[in-house]
Design a protein around this motif. Structure first.
Motif, PDB file in Angstrom:
ATOM      1  N   ARG A  60      47.258  29.309  31.115  1.00 25.39           N
ATOM      2  CA  ARG A  60      48.594  29.635  31.607  1.00 25.39           C
ATOM      3  C   ARG A  60      48.467  30.412  32.906  1.00 25.39           C
ATOM      4  N   PRO A  61      49.286  30.072  33.906  1.00 33.59           N
ATOM      5  CA  PRO A  61      49.214  30.848  35.142  1.00 33.59           C
ATOM      6  C   PRO A  61      49.681  32.275  34.913  1.00 33.59           C
ATOM      7  N   GLU A  62      49.054  33.178  35.624  1.00 35.97           N
ATOM      8  CA  GLU A  62      49.457  34.585  35.542  1.00 35.97           C
ATOM      9  C   GLU A  62      50.894  34.713  36.029  1.00 35.97           C
ATOM     10  N   PRO A  63      51.657  35.628  35.442  1.00 39.50           N
ATOM     11  CA  PRO A  63      53.021  35.827  35.950  1.00 39.50           C
ATOM     12  C   PRO A  63      52.985  36.291  37.413  1.00 39.50           C
ATOM     13  N   MET A  64      53.941  35.846  38.165  1.00 39.10           N
ATOM     14  CA  MET A  64      54.011  36.254  39.580  1.00 39.10           C
ATOM     15  C   MET A  64      54.810  37.549  39.674  1.00 39.10           C
ATOM     16  N   SER A  68      48.102  32.540  43.392  1.00 35.76           N
ATOM     17  CA  SER A  68      49.416  32.174  42.836  1.00 35.76           C
ATOM     18  C   SER A  68      49.276  31.243  41.638  1.00 35.76           C
ATOM     19  N   GLY A  69      48.048  30.985  41.235  1.00 30.55           N
ATOM     20  CA  GLY A  69      47.845  30.180  40.025  1.00 30.55           C
ATOM     21  C   GLY A  69      47.736  28.700  40.276  1.00 30.55           C
ATOM     22  N   PHE A  70      47.463  28.321  41.508  1.00 28.11           N
ATOM     23  CA  PHE A  70      47.351  26.895  41.830  1.00 28.11           C
ATOM     24  C   PHE A  70      46.065  26.328  41.243  1.00 28.11           C
TER      25      PHE A  70
END
Lengths: 61, 373
Positions: free
Chosen positions: A5-9, A52-54
């Motif tokens: 899961r991408p880290e929250p921005m 940014s989790g790309f």
């Protein structure tokens, strides 16, 4: 399959990645596609995307 | 898990927007007229940059110049071909729609920013890597350093738009909130700030201060896009829209004829000033007035296909059209092709072939690199 899961921005992360991305673009805008500025610009963009989790595979596979 | 930002699907408008939104919205949430305008604007930009390209080869090397600059006849033309305000207007329409839809399904501002970063930055990174590799190869092949520096500088010029567009896109959640809370006050603040920047930079002779308007002018046009998405412009009568356009043009005439601003709208782009807001206002009123006719045009099968193709590769086309232009010029010069004297009959005659050559070369580039959009 479990995907990362991408880290929250957070606001701070948003500011940092935005500044890095715009900074990377600005370096090339000011100095053109010289070897040095392109390397700096590309590095800044890559770092901004990574922070940014790309994930290339998730985006384009 | 962070919400995924949808790019299609029905729009959930904010209450304020629901009250004024007319029957203009496409079921997918996209406005076909705005898509048409954005594609048309991109074509104008590519054609204008192609027309601007001027190259001479002297004993001391390659010289590049803007072929249409300082041409008196081009000044009134610049009022028509200055389409950057429309780009930001269209961006505002699309982004408010997208953000409101995402927000309605639980997306946070960070999720939206992430999606915009990925959409805008990754194609740029690919371009940087490819063009950097090209520069490296040309250097190793022994190309003159000065020529490569000039070519690199030219290829980087369109990046100003990407940087500013990225900045305005990242601010969409904040700017939409301001718009929903106080639309008129937000617009007034941005326009006043743009005017103040012009005034202070002119009064104290600090041109660099004008670059603050990269934010104020383009955020104001983004706000105009929010108003357009709300249906505010479309709910005016035809007479009101014509009056709005006429008043904007009259104001533009006044500030340029009195010498307050340059009448060349391309010169006014760098840094941007209040004239671009007047151009943008006139364009927006005219766009709303022509909306029904443009909607009919956008329904045409061929137009729709072209708009979809261009829209799906817009970033690639924007990032790559000048590199393609430069590479074609370089190949032509290397092959010994003579560059016609600018503004000569032969130069004008060959422009159509020149534009066609650049467009043809852009097709495979857009096809290949467009996969990263």
């Amino acid at each position: 399959m479990v995907t990362a899961r991408p880290e929250p921005m957070t606001t701070l992360r948003t500011v940092i990645v935005t500044v890095a991305a715009i900074g990377g673009i600005t370096v090339v805008l000011i100095d053109g596609y010289s070897l040095g500025s392109t390397a700096i610009g590309a590095t800044a963009l890559a770092l901004a995307l990574a922070a940014s989790g790309f994930r290339f595979r998730r985006q384009y596979s | 898990m962070p919400a995924t930002i949808p790019t299609q699907g029905p729009v959930n408008r904010a209450p304020a927007a629901q009250a004024s939104a007319g029957p203009h919205q496409h079921p997918t949430g996209r406005d076909p007229v705005v898509d048409l305008i954005r594609a048309a604007c991109l074509c104008v930009v590519v054609v204008m940059h192609t027309m601007m390209a001027g190259v001479t080869v002297e004993d001391d090397g390659l010289h590049v110049f803007k072929a249409l600059q300082d041409q008196s006849w081009f000044v009134p033309v610049s009022w028509v071909v200055q389409v950057m305000p429309l780009f930001f207007l269209a961006g505002g329409v699309a982004s408010v729609t997208q953000w409101q839809r995402a927000r309605s399904i639980g997306a946070k501002p960070g999720d939206y920013v992430r999606s915009r970063l990925h959409r805008l930055v990754f194609p740029a990174l690919v371009a940087f890597l490819a063009l950097g590799a090209g520069q490296c190869a040309a250097t190793l092949a022994g190309a003159p350093v000065e020529t490569l520096a000039e070519v690199g500088r030219l290829m980087g010029l369109p990046l100003w738009f990407l940087g500013v567009y990225l900045g305005t896109s990242v601010l969409v959640p904040v700017m939409v909130r301001a718009h929903e809370a106080a639309p008129a006050r937000t617009m007034l603040l941005l326009v006043s700030a743009a005017a103040a920047v012009d005034l202070v930079s002119a009064t104290y002779q600090v041109p660099a201060l004008g670059f603050a308007n990269l934010a104020f002018v383009w955020l104001a046009m983004q706000q105009a896009g929010f108003w357009y998405a709300d249906g505010w412009f479309q709910s005016r009568t035809a007479a009101q829209l014509r009056f709005g356009a006429a008043a904007s043009i009259a104001a533009l005439l006044f500030v340029t004829v009195t010498g307050t601003y340059s009448a060349d709208m391309l010169a006014n782009l760098n840094p941007p000033n209040i004239t671009l807001l007047l151009v943008g206002a006139a364009q927006t009123f005219l766009l709303a007035a022509a909306g029904p006719k443009l909607r009919a045009v956008s329904r045409n099968r061929y137009v729709r296909t072209a708009v979809t193709a261009i829209g799906g590769r817009a970033m690639t086309i924007y990032l790559w059209h000048i590199p393609v232009l430069v590479i074609i010029s370089a190949l032509g010069l290397a092959a010994g092709l003579a560059w016609p004297e600018p503004h000569s009959v032969l130069w004008w005659f060959t422009r159509i072939f020149w534009i066609a050559a650049v467009a043809a070369a852009l097709l495979p580039v857009a096809g290949w690199f467009g996969r990263y959009e």
